[in-house]
Scaffold this motif. Structure first.
Motif, PDB file in Angstrom:
ATOM      1  N   UNK A 109       0.829  -1.204   0.000  1.00 33.72           N
ATOM      2  CA  UNK A 109       0.000   0.000   0.000  1.00 33.72           C
ATOM      3  C   UNK A 109       0.866   1.258   0.000  1.00 33.72           C
ATOM      4  N   UNK A 110       1.915   1.273   0.809  1.00 31.63           N
ATOM      5  CA  UNK A 110       2.831   2.405   0.844  1.00 31.63           C
ATOM      6  C   UNK A 110       3.475   2.624  -0.521  1.00 31.63           C
ATOM      7  N   UNK A 111       3.946   1.543  -1.138  1.00 27.27           N
ATOM      8  CA  UNK A 111       4.560   1.657  -2.461  1.00 27.27           C
ATOM      9  C   UNK A 111       3.591   2.207  -3.493  1.00 27.27           C
ATOM     10  N   UNK A 112       2.353   1.752  -3.454  1.00 34.31           N
ATOM     11  CA  UNK A 112       1.349   2.225  -4.409  1.00 34.31           C
ATOM     12  C   UNK A 112       1.027   3.701  -4.181  1.00 34.31           C
ATOM     13  N   UNK A 113       0.845   4.088  -2.920  1.00 31.74           N
ATOM     14  CA  UNK A 113       0.521   5.489  -2.608  1.00 31.74           C
ATOM     15  C   UNK A 113       1.651   6.412  -3.040  1.00 31.74           C
ATOM     16  N   UNK A 114       2.896   6.038  -2.735  1.00 29.67           N
ATOM     17  CA  UNK A 114       4.032   6.867  -3.138  1.00 29.67           C
ATOM     18  C   UNK A 114       4.139   6.901  -4.658  1.00 29.67           C
ATOM     19  N   UNK A 115       3.937   5.765  -5.322  1.00 33.48           N
ATOM     20  CA  UNK A 115       3.991   5.729  -6.783  1.00 33.48           C
ATOM     21  C   UNK A 115       2.960   6.649  -7.417  1.00 33.48           C
ATOM     22  N   UNK A 116       1.739   6.586  -6.937  1.00 29.96           N
ATOM     23  CA  UNK A 116       0.679   7.450  -7.477  1.00 29.96           C
ATOM     24  C   UNK A 116       1.008   8.921  -7.219  1.00 29.96           C
ATOM     25  N   UNK A 138      12.416  21.424 -15.230  1.00 30.73           N
ATOM     26  CA  UNK A 138      11.029  21.054 -14.937  1.00 30.73           C
ATOM     27  C   UNK A 138      10.646  19.799 -15.701  1.00 30.73           C
ATOM     28  N   UNK A 139      11.026  19.730 -16.968  1.00 29.02           N
ATOM     29  CA  UNK A 139      10.747  18.547 -17.785  1.00 29.02           C
ATOM     30  C   UNK A 139      11.479  17.327 -17.234  1.00 29.02           C
ATOM     31  N   UNK A 140      12.751  17.506 -16.844  1.00 24.59           N
ATOM     32  CA  UNK A 140      13.526  16.392 -16.282  1.00 24.59           C
ATOM     33  C   UNK A 140      12.879  15.892 -14.990  1.00 24.59           C
ATOM     34  N   UNK A 141      12.476  16.839 -14.126  1.00 28.28           N
ATOM     35  CA  UNK A 141      11.819  16.448 -12.873  1.00 28.28           C
ATOM     36  C   UNK A 141      10.529  15.690 -13.155  1.00 28.28           C
ATOM     37  N   UNK A 142       9.734  16.222 -14.065  1.00 30.99           N
ATOM     38  CA  UNK A 142       8.454  15.589 -14.389  1.00 30.99           C
ATOM     39  C   UNK A 142       8.669  14.184 -14.938  1.00 30.99           C
ATOM     40  N   UNK A 143       9.606  14.038 -15.851  1.00 29.68           N
ATOM     41  CA  UNK A 143       9.864  12.723 -16.454  1.00 29.68           C
ATOM     42  C   UNK A 143      10.360  11.731 -15.404  1.00 29.68           C
ATOM     43  N   UNK A 144      11.323  12.148 -14.591  1.00 31.13           N
ATOM     44  CA  UNK A 144      11.848  11.251 -13.556  1.00 31.13           C
ATOM     45  C   UNK A 144      10.770  10.887 -12.541  1.00 31.13           C
ATOM     46  N   UNK A 145       9.950  11.844 -12.172  1.00 33.30           N
ATOM     47  CA  UNK A 145       8.892  11.590 -11.206  1.00 33.30           C
ATOM     48  C   UNK A 145       7.880  10.590 -11.757  1.00 33.30           C
ATOM     49  N   UNK A 146       7.485  10.766 -13.001  1.00 31.57           N
ATOM     50  CA  UNK A 146       6.525   9.845 -13.618  1.00 31.57           C
ATOM     51  C   UNK A 146       7.133   8.457 -13.781  1.00 31.57           C
ATOM     52  N   UNK A 147       8.376   8.380 -14.245  1.00 26.44           N
ATOM     53  CA  UNK A 147       9.040   7.081 -14.430  1.00 26.44           C
ATOM     54  C   UNK A 147       9.189   6.366 -13.084  1.00 26.44           C
ATOM     55  N   UNK A 148       9.647   7.108 -12.060  1.00 27.36           N
ATOM     56  CA  UNK A 148       9.811   6.501 -10.736  1.00 27.36           C
ATOM     57  C   UNK A 148       8.465   6.040 -10.189  1.00 27.36           C
ATOM     58  N   UNK A 149       7.413   6.819 -10.404  1.00 28.52           N
ATOM     59  CA  UNK A 149       6.081   6.433  -9.945  1.00 28.52           C
ATOM     60  C   UNK A 149       5.588   5.171 -10.619  1.00 28.52           C
ATOM     61  N   UNK A 156       5.697  -2.465  -6.040  1.00 27.19           N
ATOM     62  CA  UNK A 156       5.536  -1.709  -4.796  1.00 27.19           C
ATOM     63  C   UNK A 156       6.224  -2.347  -3.595  1.00 27.19           C
ATOM     64  N   UNK A 157       6.303  -3.669  -3.545  1.00 25.03           N
ATOM     65  CA  UNK A 157       6.935  -4.322  -2.393  1.00 25.03           C
ATOM     66  C   UNK A 157       8.441  -4.045  -2.374  1.00 25.03           C
ATOM     67  N   UNK A 158       9.077  -4.146  -3.538  1.00 26.28           N
ATOM     68  CA  UNK A 158      10.509  -3.842  -3.617  1.00 26.28           C
ATOM     69  C   UNK A 158      10.753  -2.385  -3.242  1.00 26.28           C
ATOM     70  N   UNK A 159       9.925  -1.506  -3.780  1.00 26.88           N
ATOM     71  CA  UNK A 159      10.073  -0.081  -3.485  1.00 26.88           C
ATOM     72  C   UNK A 159       9.879   0.192  -2.002  1.00 26.88           C
ATOM     73  N   UNK A 160       8.883  -0.435  -1.396  1.00 27.60           N
ATOM     74  CA  UNK A 160       8.639  -0.236   0.030  1.00 27.60           C
ATOM     75  C   UNK A 160       9.815  -0.762   0.853  1.00 27.60           C
TER      76      UNK A 160
END
Length: 188
Positions: A109-116, A138-149, A156-160
Motif C-alpha cells: 500500500x505504501x509503495x502504491x501510494x508513493x507511486x501514485x 522542470x521537464x527532467x523532474x516531471x519525467x523522472x517523477x513519472x518514471x519513478x512512480x 511496490x513491495x521492492x520499493x517499500x
C-alpha cells in the motif's frame, strides 16, 4: 538585582538541561528505531502492523460504543458506527492473526501510494512547464517523477523495502546527530 540575575541564570540552566535531555532522548529513540529497522526489517514492519492493529481495535470499540450508546442519533448513523466498528474489529483480528501478511500489505500500500503521488507530481509539473523559469529542469523532474512512480506501481513491495531501509538509515544518522546536538546544546 543580583538575586533576580541568579534566578534567571538558574532557570536558563534548567531549561538548557531540559532541552539537552529532550534532544538526547529523541536522538536515542531515533537511533534505536533506525537500528531495529536495519537489523530486523521484517520484524520491525510486523511491530508497525501490530501498532496499526491496536489502533484499529481501539477505533472499533469506540465506533461500536458510539453506535450502541448514542441515543440522540438516528438509526442509520448508529448502524453505520456499529458496522464500521465491526469492519475495524475484523481488520484488527486479521492483522493480529497474520502480522507478516499485514506488514506486507502495508508495504505494498505504501509503495502504491508513493507511486501514485510521484506520477501526480510529474503530471502537475508538466502542466506548469509553460510558466517555468527552467523548462529543461522542470521537464527532467516531471519525467523522472513519472518514471519513478510507474516503477513503484509495478514493484511496490521492492520499493517499500528500499524505502524502509532508507528510513532506517535516516533514523540512525538523525539519531546520532541529535545525540551530538544534545551534548553541544547551550555551549558557547
Amino acid at each position: 538585582m543580583s538575586i533576580n540575575h541568579n534566578v534567571t541564570l538558574e532557570l536558563d540552566e534548567r531549561a538548557t538541561n531540559g532541552v539537552r535531555v529532550a534532544f538526547g532522548a529523541g536522538g536515542l529513540l531515533a537511533l534505536v528505531i533506525g537500528v531495529l529497522i536495519l537489523a530486523w526489517p521484517s520484524k520491525t514492519a510486523m511491530v508497525v502492523a501490530a501498532i496499526i492493529g491496536c489502533w484499529a481495535l481501539i477505533s472499533a470499540l469506540v465506533s461500536i460504543a458510539v453506535g450502541v450508546f448514542s441515543r440522540s442519533r438516528g438509526t442509520w448513523p448508529r448502524v453505520g458506527h456499529i458496522a464500521l466498528g465491526i469492519l475495524l474489529a475484523a481488520a484488527a483480528i486479521y492483522t493480529f492473526a497474520n502480522l507478516g501478511t499485514a506488514a506486507g500489505a502495508l508495504a505494498v500500500l505504501l509503495g502504491i501510494v508513493v507511486g501514485i503521488s510521484w506520477i501526480a507530481q510529474g503530471i502537475v509539473s508538466l502542466s506548469m512547464i509553460g510558466g517555468a523559469g527552467s523548462k529543461i529542469w522542470t521537464l527532467a523532474y516531471a519525467a523522472l517523477s513519472i518514471i519513478a512512480g510507474v516503477i513503484l506501481l509495478f514493484s511496490p513491495m521492492l520499493a517499500a523495502s528500499v524505502l524502509f531501509v532508507l528510513i532506517g538509515a535516516t533514523f540512525v544518522v538523525l539519531g546520532i546527530a541529535q545525540i551530538a546536538r544534545a551534548f553541544r546544546f547551550g555551549a558557547a
